[in-house]
Motif scaffolding. Structure first.
Motif: not given
Length: 109
Positions: A1-4, A6-7
């Motif tokens: 999963m990319n950071k966006l 997850i955020f």
């Protein structure tokens, strides 16, 4: 999963955890002061936000412990019993700290 992603997932989680605290009736100020009622609402919001952070942190910590333990057992199957015992003890310590933090969050309300 990319950071966006997850955020975004964390933001949704915080919104879901804050909903029960915001759905309750606001406490009536004893002195008729609107500022006291606003302070009470912020206190509930802070307690629910803190409880959410505690649960997320505990989940991440126990996940890391389990991941590392399974990886270690895969490398050295002969010491799997010792690793399993150490993993359970570490997870229990994390759970103890989590319960303590949740109680502190609940006592602030």
């Amino acid at each position: 999963m990319n950071k966006l992603m997850i955020f975004a997932l964390l933001l949704v989680t915080f919104a879901v955890l804050a909903a029960p605290a915001l759905a309750s009736e606001p406490a009536a100020p004893e002195s008729g002061n609107a500022a006291a009622a606003a302070a009470t609402s912020w206190r509930f919001l802070g307690a629910s936000f803190g409880a959410g952070l505690v649960i997320i942190g505990a989940g991440i910590g126990i996940g890391w412990i389990g991941s590392s333990a399974v990886g270690s057992m895969a490398r050295q199957p002969e010491v799997a019993g010792n690793i399993n015992t150490a993993m359970i003890i570490a997870a229990a310590l994390i759970e103890g700290v989590t319960f303590f933090a949740l109680i502190v969050c609940l006592m602030t309300t």
